[in-house]
Write a protein that holds these residues in place. Sequence first.
Motif, PDB file in Angstrom:
ATOM      1  N   ALA A   1       0.837  -1.204   0.000  1.00  0.00           N
ATOM      2  CA  ALA A   1       0.000   0.000   0.000  1.00  0.00           C
ATOM      3  C   ALA A   1       0.873   1.255   0.000  1.00  0.00           C
ATOM      4  O   ALA A   1       1.950   1.278   0.591  1.00  0.00           O
ATOM      5  N   ILE A   2       0.398   2.304  -0.670  1.00  0.00           N
ATOM      6  CA  ILE A   2       1.079   3.598  -0.618  1.00  0.00           C
ATOM      7  C   ILE A   2       0.396   4.430   0.464  1.00  0.00           C
ATOM      8  O   ILE A   2      -0.810   4.684   0.399  1.00  0.00           O
ATOM      9  N   VAL A   3       1.159   4.830   1.469  1.00  0.00           N
ATOM     10  CA  VAL A   3       0.603   5.593   2.587  1.00  0.00           C
ATOM     11  C   VAL A   3       1.366   6.903   2.750  1.00  0.00           C
ATOM     12  O   VAL A   3       2.502   7.046   2.302  1.00  0.00           O
ATOM     13  N   THR A   4       0.689   7.842   3.419  1.00  0.00           N
ATOM     14  CA  THR A   4       1.286   9.151   3.711  1.00  0.00           C
ATOM     15  C   THR A   4       1.087   9.447   5.190  1.00  0.00           C
ATOM     16  O   THR A   4       0.002   9.196   5.734  1.00  0.00           O
ATOM     17  N   VAL A   5       2.128   9.945   5.835  1.00  0.00           N
ATOM     18  CA  VAL A   5       1.997  10.367   7.230  1.00  0.00           C
ATOM     19  C   VAL A   5       1.368  11.760   7.216  1.00  0.00           C
ATOM     20  O   VAL A   5       1.977  12.728   6.763  1.00  0.00           O
ATOM     21  N   THR A   6       0.124  11.856   7.708  1.00  0.00           N
ATOM     22  CA  THR A   6      -0.597  13.138   7.660  1.00  0.00           C
ATOM     23  C   THR A   6      -0.478  13.921   8.964  1.00  0.00           C
ATOM     24  O   THR A   6      -0.493  15.151   8.956  1.00  0.00           O
ATOM     25  N   LYS A   7      -0.397  13.226  10.090  1.00  0.00           N
ATOM     26  CA  LYS A   7      -0.235  13.894  11.382  1.00  0.00           C
ATOM     27  C   LYS A   7       0.787  13.126  12.205  1.00  0.00           C
ATOM     28  O   LYS A   7       0.894  11.905  12.105  1.00  0.00           O
ATOM     29  N   SER A   8       1.519  13.864  13.013  1.00  0.00           N
ATOM     30  CA  SER A   8       2.516  13.223  13.867  1.00  0.00           C
ATOM     31  C   SER A   8       2.933  14.176  14.978  1.00  0.00           C
ATOM     32  O   SER A   8       2.940  15.393  14.792  1.00  0.00           O
ATOM     33  N   LYS A   9       3.266  13.599  16.121  1.00  0.00           N
ATOM     34  CA  LYS A   9       3.815  14.424  17.206  1.00  0.00           C
ATOM     35  C   LYS A   9       5.251  14.817  16.903  1.00  0.00           C
ATOM     36  O   LYS A   9       5.790  15.740  17.520  1.00  0.00           O
ATOM     37  N   CYS A  10       5.862  14.088  15.951  1.00  0.00           N
ATOM     38  CA  CYS A  10       7.219  14.449  15.504  1.00  0.00           C
ATOM     39  C   CYS A  10       7.096  15.048  14.103  1.00  0.00           C
ATOM     40  O   CYS A  10       6.798  14.336  13.147  1.00  0.00           O
ATOM     41  N   PRO A  11       7.289  16.364  13.956  1.00  0.00           N
ATOM     42  CA  PRO A  11       7.067  17.041  12.662  1.00  0.00           C
ATOM     43  C   PRO A  11       7.880  16.467  11.501  1.00  0.00           C
ATOM     44  O   PRO A  11       7.460  16.577  10.352  1.00  0.00           O
TER      45      PRO A  11
ATOM     46  N   ILE B   1       5.854  12.112   4.839  1.00  0.00           N
ATOM     47  CA  ILE B   1       6.536  10.934   4.281  1.00  0.00           C
ATOM     48  C   ILE B   1       5.512  10.087   3.523  1.00  0.00           C
ATOM     49  O   ILE B   1       4.478   9.702   4.045  1.00  0.00           O
ATOM     50  N   THR B   2       5.802   9.819   2.261  1.00  0.00           N
ATOM     51  CA  THR B   2       4.912   9.029   1.405  1.00  0.00           C
ATOM     52  C   THR B   2       5.714   7.910   0.741  1.00  0.00           C
ATOM     53  O   THR B   2       6.833   8.140   0.281  1.00  0.00           O
ATOM     54  N   GLY B   3       5.140   6.729   0.714  1.00  0.00           N
ATOM     55  CA  GLY B   3       5.833   5.625   0.052  1.00  0.00           C
ATOM     56  C   GLY B   3       5.067   4.318   0.183  1.00  0.00           C
ATOM     57  O   GLY B   3       3.968   4.262   0.730  1.00  0.00           O
TER      58      GLY B   3
END
Length: 200
Positions: free
Chosen positions: A118-128, A133-135
């Motif tokens: 699957a191709i996923v993207t980090v949309t929210k994170s406590k670590c900016p 990141i997408t891949g």
Amino acid sequence: PQGSEEAKAFVNAFLKHSMPKKKDEAIQDILTRKAVVLEHYSKKKTKQKRKKPKGFTAKQRREMRLFEIEPEQQRYAIFLPLHELWKQYIRDLCHGLKPDAQPHMVQGKLLKADLHGAIVTVTKSKCPSYVGITGIILQEFKHVFKILTKEDKLKVVPKLNNVFSLEIDGFISYIYGSKFQLRASERSAKKFKLKGTIDL
């Protein structure tokens, strides 16, 4: 020809051997009858326990580097066919992903689906530094995703405190990593609650 005493001794010895559980008095009692029924005692065969083949320990797997992807294999283009296979797998799982499909049904299927490819993207994170990141997901572990980006860089992104999004045929689904800390094999059998606290 044997004498009567020798024949008697032979019969006594023979019966004692043939009927080891009988006492001498019981054997003598049997001899007074005209017919003697000899009992057969078979030796119990001890069943040999089958040895289950032992797998590798976690330490051995690390030493053998079974789950490590070689640097020359870490190329985004190599895994694009895997992503196409994953999309077809999701379409079959969700019965075609038609426009009138219910989002709850699609979400429920995706929660238990295999995400390798699957191709996923980090949309929210406590670590900016993780945001954006997408891949392609190459490996999923209990606490982390290994994601290969378009720049051919392998990123290890923790599930905890991160929100991931994935899109397929117009459907966008969000994965709250903090609620997703399971192995892929365990996740397929888990019952997810429809309502719950949503946080990082």
